[in-house]
Write an enzyme that holds these catalytic residues in place. Structure first.
Site, PDB file in Angstrom:
ATOM      1  N   GLU A 286       0.602  -1.153  -0.005  1.00 48.29           N
ATOM      2  CA  GLU A 286       0.046   0.068  -0.191  1.00 48.29           C
ATOM      3  C   GLU A 286       1.562   1.196  -0.089  1.00 48.29           C
ATOM      4  O   GLU A 286       0.307   2.151  -0.291  1.00 48.29           O
ATOM      5  CB  GLU A 286      -0.796   0.201   0.964  1.00 48.29           C
ATOM      6  N   GLU A 289       2.418   1.402  -3.336  1.00 48.02           N
ATOM      7  CA  GLU A 289       1.362   2.632  -3.843  1.00 48.02           C
ATOM      8  C   GLU A 289       1.039   3.985  -3.852  1.00 48.02           C
ATOM      9  O   GLU A 289       1.034   4.640  -4.939  1.00 48.02           O
ATOM     10  CB  GLU A 289      -0.457   1.618  -4.142  1.00 48.02           C
ATOM     11  N   CYS A 312      -8.439  -2.194   3.768  1.00 45.83           N
ATOM     12  CA  CYS A 312      -8.616  -3.536   4.802  1.00 45.83           C
ATOM     13  C   CYS A 312      -9.297  -3.953   5.452  1.00 45.83           C
ATOM     14  O   CYS A 312      -8.845  -4.486   6.186  1.00 45.83           O
ATOM     15  CB  CYS A 312      -6.511  -3.053   5.881  1.00 45.83           C
ATOM     16  N   SER A 332      -6.620   1.726  -2.913  1.00 44.35           N
ATOM     17  CA  SER A 332      -5.783   0.985  -2.616  1.00 44.35           C
ATOM     18  C   SER A 332      -6.511  -0.030  -3.285  1.00 44.35           C
ATOM     19  O   SER A 332      -7.198  -0.776  -3.203  1.00 44.35           O
ATOM     20  CB  SER A 332      -4.649   0.675  -1.583  1.00 44.35           C
ATOM     21  N   LYS A 371     -14.964  -9.895   8.445  1.00 39.38           N
ATOM     22  CA  LYS A 371     -13.971 -10.693   7.735  1.00 39.38           C
ATOM     23  C   LYS A 371     -14.456 -12.101   7.110  1.00 39.38           C
ATOM     24  O   LYS A 371     -13.718 -12.970   6.580  1.00 39.38           O
ATOM     25  CB  LYS A 371     -12.932 -10.327   9.114  1.00 39.38           C
ATOM     26  N   GLU A 374     -15.906 -11.848   4.193  1.00 32.99           N
ATOM     27  CA  GLU A 374     -14.858 -11.463   3.382  1.00 32.99           C
ATOM     28  C   GLU A 374     -13.786 -12.567   2.139  1.00 32.99           C
ATOM     29  O   GLU A 374     -13.144 -12.609   1.838  1.00 32.99           O
ATOM     30  CB  GLU A 374     -13.826 -10.223   3.546  1.00 32.99           C
ATOM     31  N   GLU A 379     -13.327 -13.497  -4.734  1.00 32.33           N
ATOM     32  CA  GLU A 379     -11.654 -13.297  -6.040  1.00 32.33           C
ATOM     33  C   GLU A 379     -11.436 -13.691  -4.693  1.00 32.33           C
ATOM     34  O   GLU A 379      -9.742 -13.931  -5.362  1.00 32.33           O
ATOM     35  CB  GLU A 379     -12.120 -12.102  -6.050  1.00 32.33           C
ATOM     36  N   CYS A 516     -10.622  -1.430  14.314  1.00 33.55           N
ATOM     37  CA  CYS A 516     -11.070  -2.630  14.963  1.00 33.55           C
ATOM     38  C   CYS A 516     -10.687  -2.821  16.467  1.00 33.55           C
ATOM     39  O   CYS A 516     -11.699  -3.930  16.740  1.00 33.55           O
ATOM     40  CB  CYS A 516     -10.097  -3.784  13.931  1.00 33.55           C
TER      41      CYS A 516
HETATM   42 FE1  SF4 Z   1     -13.839  -3.215   9.453  1.00 37.31          FE
HETATM   43 FE2  SF4 Z   1     -14.379  -3.442  11.830  1.00 37.31          FE
HETATM   44 FE3  SF4 Z   1     -13.973  -5.263  10.424  1.00 37.31          FE
HETATM   45 FE4  SF4 Z   1     -11.971  -3.602  11.714  1.00 37.31          FE
HETATM   46  S1  SF4 Z   1     -13.402  -4.790  13.131  1.00 37.31           S
HETATM   47  S2  SF4 Z   1     -12.000  -4.434  10.209  1.00 37.31           S
HETATM   48  S3  SF4 Z   1     -12.913  -1.816  11.270  1.00 37.31           S
HETATM   49  S4  SF4 Z   1     -15.182  -4.278  10.077  1.00 37.31           S
END
Ligand code: SF4
Length: 591
Positions: A286, A289, A312, A332, A371, A374, A379, A516
């Protein structure tokens, strides 16, 4: 500032004008029960819902009981918080709520941390008159990749709606229907997957019952650990170590990095690695970039977009894919640390072990519910095999540790395995708002100027304000940086960027309050910002204690580039560590 004098339970108290009776009582150490109220003042949200009516009090001179959360203190007011009449009323309210609630407490995912259950026990409610629930029809459970909605357990406190709409401005959840059928749901009672939900999990973090819970990946993790044909790797995100101890009775802000590693080893993971390693890798990609885009922009190439936005946070990515699809070339292209780790584990590390990627199972421990979504995105798979197989939250890890009967607090500290467990202070500060951009600044400054930073701490980038700006001097080149945490704040910043009237070069955005450390998968804090501040302190103290504090100085990152990737943003690095985004605006039922 104007102040107000009143008496609560015969104790005089003086508070700033506008303070609620609930808050004034709290200042005196008087505990009034609440189910719907959350103190979100520090996050810029005034929350006076008066929805559940559990917090009622007697105010002298008033005929009816008053909800303390929405009643503002007045001069000379006399308040009684625990009279027989108040206790009776609270008990009746509780009985009514329970009469409309399922009774599967033994197997409910919130069992043990359910506010409703705890309060009912504290109030001594043993019988539930009415039992309306037995006769009423029930809702279909809504399973999304990250969050489960069991609306039979919704008590209409509307905390989730406050977080989703007021704080995040996502608009996935709002009150629908009336009477026993009243619940909080996406528009037209659609499933979450068909709504603009970002899976940030802030609704889950504040839900006082089992109406909103995370998708539990621990059974799949246990199955993988028991499979002798699989090598199971675990990676732990920076914010987890600052909060996991709370699940074991330790004070918020207690760092438990070494105990966490020891517990994971006892559970039986083959390799205990650190997402912070991948955070260092993210900075390499990053940061490079950013410098590339900056260089082209300064030399007059108008096709290159600035500011560059960090990428991220999957909640944030989902948000801009839904709401800013005209700006998909601004963030990014670097994958998140979770996904960079998975891609490297199933290529570089699999090669080192002499194993096929299918023989490896990569588990992540995250403060985050997004996550889970994700790691299932197409992909991030190779021939259907995901780079990260399962993502469990901090709360799920705590459950696993308890299930394995590990005496967590007595564990001696242990260290991560190598090579994917070595990290720098820059990697760990990813866990707090402003940390990603501070880590990037440490590296970008030195790569751009060729000089060594005298002080690696950019305190101007730290703090809890929802939107922050700072200018960092890159040896004569001023770099303007923006930071936002919470998607409502992100929206304000992005709307400005969309007008083209800002002069930012880089912007960090994280979906959750405080970054986070306030993620939807962390131990429940119900909006208590003092807990978030304590976790933030723990993150920065881990950084201070690290010998190496800049990502580009991580010896294992240097080795990874030498042995495998070549250099940052090489063809191979692009293939493994970068991604692309999708226009989801037309899939949004609101558009
Ligand atoms: Fe984003 Fe919240 Fe997950 Fe951290 S805990 S990556 S701020 S959604």
């Amino acid at each position: 500032m104007e102040t107000i004098k009143l008496t609560i339970d015969n104790k005089p108290v003086e508070v700033p004008a506008g303070t609620s009776v609930y808050q004034a009582a709290k200042n005196l150490g008087i505990d009034i029960p609440v189910l719907c109220y959350m103190n979100l003042h520090d996050l810029g949200i005034e929350n006076k819902p008066a929805g559940c009516r559990i917090c009622v009090v007697e105010v002298e001179g008033r005929r009816n009981l008053a909800p303390s959360c929405s009643t503002t203190c007045a001069n000379g007011m006399v308040v009684k918080t625990h009279t027989t009449r108040v206790i009776n009323a609270r008990r009746t309210v509780m009985e009514l709520i329970l009469s409309d609630h399922p009774k599967d407490c033994l197997t409910c995912p919130k069992s043990g941390s359910c506010d409703l259950q705890n309060m009912a026990v504290k109030m001594g409610v043993r019988n539930i008159p009415g039992q309306a629930y037995a006769e009423m029809s029930t809702y279909k459970t809504d399973f999304s990749p990250s969050i489960i909605r069991d609306m039979d357990k919704c008590i209409m406190c509307r905390r989730c709606e406050t977080m989703c709409n007021d704080f995040q401005t996502v608009g996935a959840l709002s009150g629908v229907n009336r009477g026993f059928m009243a619940v909080v749901a996406p528009a037209f009672e659609q499933d979450l997957e068909k709504s603009p939900c970002t899976y940030c999990g802030q609704c889950v973090a504040v839900c006082p019952t089992g109406a909103l819970t995370e998708v539990d990946h621990t059974p799949k993790v246990i199955r993988a650990l028991a499979d002798p044909t699989k090598t199971v790797l675990v990676q732990t995100a920076p914010a987890v170590r600052a909060a996991l101890g709370e699940e074991f009775g330790l004070e918020p802000g207690t760092r438990v990095t070494g105990k966490m590693v020891a517990a994971l080893r006892q559970i039986g993971f083959d390799f205990i690695f650190d997402t912070d390693f991948a955070a260092d890798l993210t900075i390499m990609e990053e940061g490079t970039e950013l410098l590339t885009r900056l260089g082209k922009h300064l030399s007059g190439d108008k096709t290159v977009k600035l500011p560059m936005l960090t990428s991220c946070c999957p909640g944030w990515v989902q948000f801009f894919e839904h709401n800013y699809s005209d700006m998909l070339d601004v963030p990014s292209t670097a994958k998140s640390p979770q996904q960079m780790f998975g891609a490297i584990a199933k290529s570089y590390f699999a090669e080192k072990l002499g194993k096929k990627r299918e023989d490896l199972v990569v588990v992540s421990v995250m403060p985050c519910l997004a996550k889970k979504y994700e790691c299932q995105r197409d992909e991030f798979k190779v021939d259907g095999n995901p780079d990260v197989d399962y993502s469990i939250s901090t709360r799920e890890l705590a459950h696993l540790i308890k299930e394995f009967n590990i005496g967590f607090n007595e564990l001696a500290d242990e260290d991560f395995d190598r090579p994917l467990g070595e990290s720098t202070g820059a990697g760990v500060i990813f866990g707090a708002t402003g940390g990603v951009i501070e880590a990037a600044t440490r590296t970008a400054y030195e790569l751009h100027t060729g000089k060594t930073l005298k002080n690696v701490e950019f305190t101007a980038l730290r703090g809890m304000e929802g939107i922050r700006s700072a200018t960092v001097d890159f040896d004569g080149l001023p770099i303007n940086i923006g930071i936002a945490h919470g998607l409502g704040n992100a929206r304000k910043l992005l709307d400005l960027v969309r007008t083209g009237k800002t002069n930012y070069h880089a912007i960090e955005i994280m979906a959750c309050p405080g970054g986070c450390i306030g993620g939807g998968g962390q131990p429940l804090h119900h909006g208590d910002t003092s807990v978030l501040k304590a976790r933030t302190k723990a993150i920065y103290s881990e950084d201070t204690n690290k010998v190496i504090r800049k990502s580009h100085e991580n010896p294992y990152i240097i080795k990874l580039y030498e042995e495998f990737l070549g250099k940052p943003m090489s063809h191979k690095a692009h293939e493994l560590l970068h991604t692309h985004y999708f226009d989801k605006s037309s899939k949004d039922i609101f558009i």
